[in-house]
Design a protein around this motif. Structure first.
Motif, short mmCIF file in Angstrom:
data_model
loop_
_atom_site.label_atom_id
_atom_site.label_comp_id
_atom_site.label_asym_id
_atom_site.label_seq_id
_atom_site.Cartn_x
_atom_site.Cartn_y
_atom_site.Cartn_z
N UNK A 125 40.79 39.22 34.06
CA UNK A 125 40.69 37.78 34.18
C UNK A 125 40.87 37.32 35.60
N UNK A 126 41.74 37.95 36.32
CA UNK A 126 42.03 37.53 37.66
C UNK A 126 40.79 37.44 38.51
N UNK A 127 39.92 38.40 38.33
CA UNK A 127 38.75 38.44 39.16
C UNK A 127 37.97 37.17 39.05
N UNK A 128 38.10 36.52 37.94
CA UNK A 128 37.30 35.35 37.72
C UNK A 128 37.34 34.33 38.81
N UNK A 129 38.49 34.09 39.37
CA UNK A 129 38.52 32.99 40.34
C UNK A 129 37.90 33.39 41.64
N UNK A 130 38.13 34.58 42.14
CA UNK A 130 37.49 34.97 43.35
C UNK A 130 37.73 36.39 43.78
N UNK A 131 38.52 36.68 44.84
CA UNK A 131 38.60 38.02 45.39
C UNK A 131 38.90 39.06 44.36
N UNK A 132 38.43 40.27 44.59
CA UNK A 132 38.74 41.32 43.67
C UNK A 132 39.48 42.41 44.36
N UNK A 133 40.14 43.17 43.59
CA UNK A 133 40.89 44.23 44.15
C UNK A 133 40.10 45.51 44.10
N UNK A 134 40.69 46.62 44.43
CA UNK A 134 39.93 47.80 44.59
C UNK A 134 39.68 48.55 43.33
N UNK A 135 40.16 48.13 42.28
CA UNK A 135 39.90 48.84 41.05
C UNK A 135 38.84 48.11 40.31
N UNK B 202 47.81 35.66 35.43
CA UNK B 202 47.66 34.77 36.59
C UNK B 202 47.10 35.58 37.76
N UNK B 203 46.16 34.99 38.50
CA UNK B 203 45.58 35.68 39.65
C UNK B 203 45.67 34.79 40.89
N UNK B 204 45.55 35.39 42.06
CA UNK B 204 45.56 34.60 43.28
C UNK B 204 44.62 35.22 44.31
N UNK B 205 44.05 34.35 45.17
CA UNK B 205 43.16 34.80 46.24
C UNK B 205 43.47 33.97 47.49
N UNK B 206 43.23 34.55 48.65
CA UNK B 206 43.49 33.85 49.89
C UNK B 206 42.48 32.73 50.09
N UNK B 207 42.95 31.57 50.51
CA UNK B 207 42.06 30.44 50.83
C UNK B 207 42.23 30.10 52.30
N UNK B 208 41.23 30.48 53.11
CA UNK B 208 41.21 30.22 54.55
C UNK B 208 42.38 30.87 55.29
N UNK B 209 43.12 31.74 54.59
CA UNK B 209 44.29 32.35 55.20
C UNK B 209 45.47 31.40 55.25
N UNK B 210 45.30 30.17 54.73
CA UNK B 210 46.36 29.17 54.77
C UNK B 210 47.24 29.18 53.52
N UNK B 211 46.68 29.60 52.41
CA UNK B 211 47.44 29.61 51.16
C UNK B 211 46.82 30.63 50.22
N UNK B 212 47.51 30.88 49.13
CA UNK B 212 46.97 31.73 48.08
C UNK B 212 46.68 30.86 46.87
N UNK B 213 45.41 30.70 46.60
CA UNK B 213 44.96 29.85 45.49
C UNK B 213 45.19 30.60 44.19
#
Length: 249
Positions: free
Chosen positions: A13-23, A75-86
């Motif tokens: 599910x996490x992948x859904x919002x944006x960045x993905x991890x290596x697996x 719950x998932x999170x991805x970097x947004x502009x390097x300013x926060x984790x969305x």
């Protein structure tokens, strides 16, 4: 006992919002938990005090358990502009686990997530539709995210490393999760046997063909490629031993 998991399942599910991890892709989350330590007592009756158990202890029996959607989150999170984790989460998950506290390496999990259940904080008009569209999750063409465990390696008294196949955006790749077995109890009059796990992992969304908005090399201007996720899950055998006692009894 050792950690397994999860949920989730849900990892995908996490992948859904944006960045993905290596697996990668997942259909089954084989949450295999380490062998149990001491077996705690059954849950107290109504009115009796609850005595905390040591992490990883359980008298829950081996068997098939179903994810409790009311007490499970991804719950998932991805970097947004390097300013926060969305952060975002998926609110519709399902899964089954074959659980054996005596043989955690044999535990297996399969979990599914509905990408359309994506929940994000105060989205601008049309933003969620964009994330569910072709440039991101493409939920219309890929209506399910799945995770299927393939290997469970106990790493401690109640922890395990779980490898599984994550299927996201039509792509399947291995993804690793670090899981903790939180404990459990045997069936009682108003509930079946119940167990709980917590976990975390990461993957790169680009590995699953979701590359929109990834920052150019050397910059943070965009949405990060790496997706970090955490999960909390409860699983139940769904077989109470008898009718629930009347209030006050």
């Amino acid at each position: 006992m050792r950690r397994t998991l999860t949920a989730a399942c849900a990892l995908a599910a996490l992948a859904a919002c944006s960045p993905k991890s290596e697996t990668g892709n997942a259909t089954n989350t084989a949450a295999k938990a380490p062998a149990p330590a001491a077996a705690p007592t059954s849950p107290p009756s109504i009115g009796e005090p609850i005595v905390p158990e040591a992490p990883g202890q359980t008298n829950a029996p081996a068997g098939t358990y179903t994810m409790d959607p009311h007490h499970s989150t991804m719950v998932f999170r991805v970097s947004h502009l390097g300013f926060s984790h969305y952060r975002g989460q998926f609110t519709k998950m399902d899964g089954q686990m074959t659980f054996d506290p005596a043989h955690p390496e044999a535990i297996s999990v399969t979990a599914t997530i509905d990408p359309k259940s994506l929940s994000i904080p105060v989205p601008p008009a049309g933003f969620k539709d964009t994330l569910l569209g072709k440039d991101w999750l493409d939920a219309g063409q890929f209506p399910q995210i799945t995770y299927r465990s393939t290997k469970v390696e106990p790493t401690g008294a109640n922890t395990a490393r779980v490898t599984g196949d994550l299927t996201l955006h039509g792509v399947t790749k291995p993804v690793v999760m670090e899981l903790v077995f939180n404990g459990g109890y045997a069936a009682n009059a108003y509930d079946g046997a119940r167990i709980g796990f917590a976990g975390h992992g990461a993957f790169r969304r680009s590995d699953f063909g979701i590359k929109t908005g990834i920052p150019a090399p050397g910059t943070n201007m965009g949405v990060g490629d790496q997706v970090d996720f955490t999960l909390e899950t409860e699983w139940s055998s769904g077989k109470p031993t008898g009718p629930a006692p009347a209030p006050g009894k």
